[in-house]
Design an enzyme around this catalytic site. Structure first.
Site, PDB file in Angstrom:
ATOM      1  N   ALA A 189       4.259  -6.608   6.969  1.00 46.86           N
ATOM      2  CA  ALA A 189       4.117  -7.848   6.215  1.00 46.86           C
ATOM      3  C   ALA A 189       2.700  -8.232   5.810  1.00 46.86           C
ATOM      4  O   ALA A 189       2.504  -8.803   4.731  1.00 46.86           O
ATOM      5  CB  ALA A 189       4.738  -9.000   7.012  1.00 46.86           C
ATOM      6  N   LYS A 247       3.674 -11.149  -0.110  1.00 46.15           N
ATOM      7  CA  LYS A 247       5.089 -10.888  -0.373  1.00 46.15           C
ATOM      8  C   LYS A 247       5.966 -11.775   0.507  1.00 46.15           C
ATOM      9  O   LYS A 247       7.034 -12.215   0.095  1.00 46.15           O
ATOM     10  CB  LYS A 247       5.406  -9.405  -0.156  1.00 46.15           C
ATOM     11  CG  LYS A 247       4.668  -8.467  -1.112  1.00 46.15           C
ATOM     12  CD  LYS A 247       5.033  -7.015  -0.852  1.00 46.15           C
ATOM     13  CE  LYS A 247       4.226  -6.067  -1.734  1.00 46.15           C
ATOM     14  NZ  LYS A 247       2.800  -6.026  -1.350  1.00 46.15           N
ATOM     15  N   CYS A 294       1.873   1.162  -3.091  1.00 49.21           N
ATOM     16  CA  CYS A 294       0.826   1.095  -4.118  1.00 49.21           C
ATOM     17  C   CYS A 294       0.228   2.494  -4.277  1.00 49.21           C
ATOM     18  O   CYS A 294      -0.983   2.663  -4.414  1.00 49.21           O
ATOM     19  CB  CYS A 294      -0.237   0.064  -3.766  1.00 49.21           C
ATOM     20  SG  CYS A 294      -1.004   0.276  -2.152  1.00 49.21           S
TER      21      CYS A 294
END
Length: 465
Positions: free
Chosen positions: A235, A240, A357
């Site tokens: 997290a 997000k 990513c």
């Protein structure tokens, strides 16, 4: 002064090879990590220019007690940044040399035949294609305000609102104090590249979140239903997670995991500032979480954004630019397959979003394909957001259901997203995410690009004058 000292320490750590920029920033103990990250990133971007200016102005020779890395940070902020708003005795020292530094800067621009400071760093951008063209994206935090109020606030600050973008090219053309509503995501505002909002009231009060557009896709595509139980498996730093809470309207429960204590502490501060409630943070490796634990028996949605090579980040440093070795990619992909398969073991799971990513097929399509093969017909790949222009590489039949993003094509960081849903009994209802995105609940479907949005009554906090 603490900001400049922390930035100089990060630069020293990078030079020694102590780690990457993100790890060094998060481990710095500086309270405002985003402000520190932005300052370090921009100082590095201007590093070749700063070195020339320091040499030509002979600053380090004149001020022998001034550490070189601190000198870089000070001169960056003096000439290219916010103008040294803090700094104590070092601030006074740098300002004594301001006239000489400005003269050397003017001479350098004449030599290179440019008129803008930004043009001085253009050659360096070859090592990081797209870094200078990615706009500044702002996600409106709907837990505290609404899009219309934020638009009005920026208008009062002298910005010109151009309406909803009709194409990526409109985003690319942004300049000055102009901004648009994004064409894909309904709560995303778009400003010219390098626009800085770290000191803006809306940011410091948690009304807006500085988040790249591609990073907003995972929570948006997960689209958890109201009152759902959701896991954010990896997290920190928490953007997000806060996005999930906004989608849930703070109704339901979010379980967020990360192994790093400092990152979790920073994340907790950010979530509290954003007005997020109904979440539990745990310093725990997600792989050690028991899917059969009764407290997770109602978890129907999982967002999984695991550690990756980070090859899609457009502001990566020169020392991080080298492609990871085959062994490194293999190790990362092995971990990613393991954690994705583990996430699918939660018995009530209906929908999962896997994102990275990374630009590498090994961490993206290959991971998804391997895990889908492992699980047979239990889960399927959803054709998410069909109107999104960049799709998955043709690594296996159906890979086009995945999404990719890049600076060149979508004006974002490089990113990959896959949406998986359980098949058969207990499966999630067919996704209507693309239609929801295109209709744009914040603004009417018939609103013309450039038109002012219609006002709505909101029970949110009014943005402060």
């Amino acid at each position: 002064m603490a900001l400049y000292s922390a930035a100089a320490a990060v630069l020293e750590g990078l030079e020694r090879g102590d780690g990457g920029i993100k790890n060094l920033v998060y481990n710095s103990r500086f309270p405002h990590v985003r402000q520190l990250y932005a300052l370090v990133s921009e100082t590095l971007r201007y590093s070749p220019v700063l070195e020339k200016l320091l040499a030509s102005a002979a600053l380090l020779q004149a001020e022998k007690k001034l550490p070189p890395h601190l000198a870089k940070v000070l001169v960056y902020d003096l000439l290219f940044g916010k103008g040294l708003k803090c700094g104590g005795r070092w601030k006074a020292l740098a300002r004594r040399h301001r006239a000489r530094l400005e003269a050397e800067l003017a001479r350098l621009k004449v030599q290179q035949k440019v008129s803008r400071n930004e043009d001085l760093v253009a050659p360096a951008q070859a090592a990081s294609p797209g870094a200078s063209q990615v706009p500044r994206y702002i996600r409106v935090n709907t837990l505290k305000t609404c899009v219309d109020d934020v638009i009005d606030f920026f208008k009062r600050q002298g910005y010109s609102y151009l309406g909803k973008a009709a194409s990526v090219e409109e985003l690319r053309a942004l300049s000055g104090k102009k901004f648009l509503l994004d064409l894909h995501l309904p709560e995303l505002l778009v400003f010219p590249p390098q626009t800085d909002f770290h000191d803006n009231l809306l940011y410091t009060s948690g009304h807006i979140i500085l988040q790249d557009k591609a990073s907003c896709l995972p929570a948006f595509l997960l689209a958890p239903a109201a009152s759902s139980h959701v896991i954010d498996a990896c997290a920190a730093p928490g953007n997000k997670t806060s996005h999930l809470a906004a989608i849930l309207k703070n109704k339901g429960q979010i379980f967020a995991f990360d192994v790093d204590t400092k990152r979790l502490a920073t994340m907790n501060t950010m979530l509290m500032r954003a007005g997020v409630t109904g979440f539990q943070l745990a310093q725990q490796d997600f792989l050690t979480v028991d899917p059969t634990d009764p407290q997770y028996s109602k978890v129907t949605y999982i967002l999984l954004d695991p550690s990756c090579s980070g090859s899609g980040m457009v502001n990566r440093l020169p020392r991080e630019e080298a492609a990871p070795s085959a062994e490194r990619l293999q190790a990362l992909a092995g971990f990613q397959r393991k954690v994705l398969s583990h996430a699918l073991r939660f018995p009530a799971l209906r929908r999962l979003v896997y994102s990275t990513c990374s630009l590498h097929r090994e961490e993206n399509e290959d991971v998804v394909h391997a895990v889908l093969q492992e699980w047979g017909s239990a889960f399927r790949l959803v054709n998410a957001f069909p109107s999104w222009p960049c799709r998955g590489l043709p690594a296996f039949p159906g890979a086009e259901c995945c999404l990719r993003a890049s600076p060149a094509d979508t004006l974002t960081h490089g990113f990959f997203v896959a949406v998986l849903e359980r098949c058969g009994e207990g499966a999630a209802a067919p996704s209507s995410l693309p239609a929801a995105a295109e209709k744009n609940p914040q603004h009417s479907e018939g609103t013309e690009p450039g038109a002012a949005p219609k006002k709505r009554k909101m029970k949110k906090q009014r943005v402060m004058e």
